[in-house]
Design an enzyme around this catalytic site. Structure first.
Site, PDB file in Angstrom:
ATOM      1  N   GLU A 139       0.832  -1.210   0.000  1.00 57.54           N
ATOM      2  CA  GLU A 139       0.000   0.000   0.000  1.00 57.54           C
ATOM      3  C   GLU A 139       0.864   1.257   0.000  1.00 57.54           C
ATOM      4  OE1 GLU A 139      -4.256  -1.520   1.635  1.00 57.54           O
ATOM      5  OE2 GLU A 139      -2.969  -0.597   3.136  1.00 57.54           O
ATOM      6  N   GLU A 166      -6.202  -7.122  -2.277  1.00 57.16           N
ATOM      7  CA  GLU A 166      -6.803  -7.118  -0.940  1.00 57.16           C
ATOM      8  C   GLU A 166      -8.251  -6.682  -1.056  1.00 57.16           C
ATOM      9  OE1 GLU A 166      -5.058  -4.956   2.250  1.00 57.16           O
ATOM     10  OE2 GLU A 166      -2.990  -5.491   1.709  1.00 57.16           O
TER      11      GLU A 166
END
Length: 369
Positions: A164, A266
């Site tokens: 991320e 995700e």
């Protein structure tokens, strides 16, 4: 992920035979039906169990495989306080996954704990390193873990260099306002992957899967600085990251713009709004997204909707979906904080095993995407 609240506000045939020691990983082309199981080793050590809907207990990895899951994802921390999600445990779980015929995606955080858009803390041992020293540390850490996996016959098929990366990594040196440094760190990590497991794909990963301006800014900036990658990963949590149509627009655009496969690497959704461990759930609304209640049906239907988006990406570049922390059930001691064994989970209502330790219907959904 992502401690937004807690930290930062039909049996499928195996995809591959088990690789022998030192064998390079084969890049896979089939749609990835993946599950992040980073919490599994600790859960098992603390007594966590996993069952089919009839109450039959089995190794969670084999439950996933027999349900049709063909990839697992494992995060790596450098020196975590609890000793999990480190090289030893990642190698052990990856070896089990490869023995079950599953492909492996390794997710390097380059931190001792969670790395996400709200925090990208350097490992304590690297805290005072220069840019040059950090580049070397990223290379050596990446090569060390991957080398151990290869030696164990558990070479991964894909590797994330960073997690991320919206705000960069190794703050403040590789933060979003230090893009030249960030690019050098990503090049170093990617070089280590290609030197250690040449057949593995290199993935770069951002959160906010519906945010096209973010993705263009990041990937344009990295491309201009000489970073190369083989796959693009997006986190997409529908209660945080915008509409399904926004996700579709972004994935379509980046797959075309950069000519790379895209993954929702995700995602998750609750099967209930209730709590199991006395620690408040991160997502607790009865209907987190309109039309998708927090129920087993809602969980399955949301997964189908997200998978349909990915599969609709043109030119076959929609490559797969991974459920985040499929096995993170409410086991005492297996909470969000690796330094605090009394911390709770906050995610157990979004696992693919319910409060009776049994599979939720969404696991079959995932395995038949």
């Amino acid at each position: 992920m992502k401690r937004r609240t807690a930290l930062t506000a039909a049996v499928a045939a195996p995809a591959l035979a088990v690789l022998g020691s030192g064998t390079a990983a084969s890049a896979q082309t089939a749609f990835a039906r993946g599950a992040d199981i980073s919490s599994l080793a600790k859960s098992e050590a603390l007594g966590g169990t996993y069952m089919w809907s009839d109450g039959w207990r089995e190794d969670a990895i084999w439950i996933l495989q027999k349900s049709g899951v063909n990839w697992i994802r494992l995060k790596v921390w450098v020196n975590p306080a609890d000793g999990y999600n480190n090289k030893t445990h990642v190698v052990n779980v990856a070896r089990r996954a490869r023995a079950a015929g599953l492909n492996v995606l390794v997710d390097f955080h380059y931190s001792d704990s969670w790395a996400d858009p709200g925090q990208q803390t350097k490992p304590a041992a690297w805290a005072n390193y220069s840019v040059a020293q950090l580049k070397t540390a990223v290379y050596n850490h990446t090569a060390d873990v991957l080398g151990a996996m290869v030696a164990a016959g558990a070479a991964p098929q894909m590797v994330q260099v960073g997690n991320e990366l919206n705000g960069g990594m190794l703050w403040p040196t590789g933060r979003y306002d230090q893009l030249d440094n960030l690019a050098q760190f990503l090049i170093s990590g990617a070089n280590a992957v290609r030197a250690t497991v040449p057949a593995a794909k290199v993935m770069l990963h951002l959160a906010e899967g519906g945010n096209n301006s973010l993705f263009r800014w990041f990937f344009d900036a990295m491309r201009a600085r000489g970073v190369t990658w083989d796959a693009i990963g997006a986190s997409y949590y529908p209660y945080w990251h915008g509409s399904l149509s926004g996700l579709q627009s972004n994935l379509n655009d980046v797959a075309s713009r950069y000519a790379k496969p895209v993954y929702v690497v995700e995602t998750a959704y609750p099967f209930t709004a209730s709590d199991s461990d006395g620690f408040a759930n991160i997502v607790s609304a009865a209907t987190p997204v309109s039309g998708y209640p927090a129920s087993t049906t809602g969980q399955s239907n949301m997964l189908k909707a997200i998978a349909n988006v990915v599969k609709a990406v043109p030119n076959g570049r929609g490559a797969g979906v991974f459920w985040w922390e499929a096995t993170w059930t409410a086991v005492r001691g297996n909470g969000w904080d690796p330094a605090d064994p009394s911390s709770g989970n906050g995610w157990e209502n979004q696992a693919l095993f319910d409060y009776a330790w049994k599979v939720t219907p969404a696991l079959k959904t995932l395995g038949t995407l």
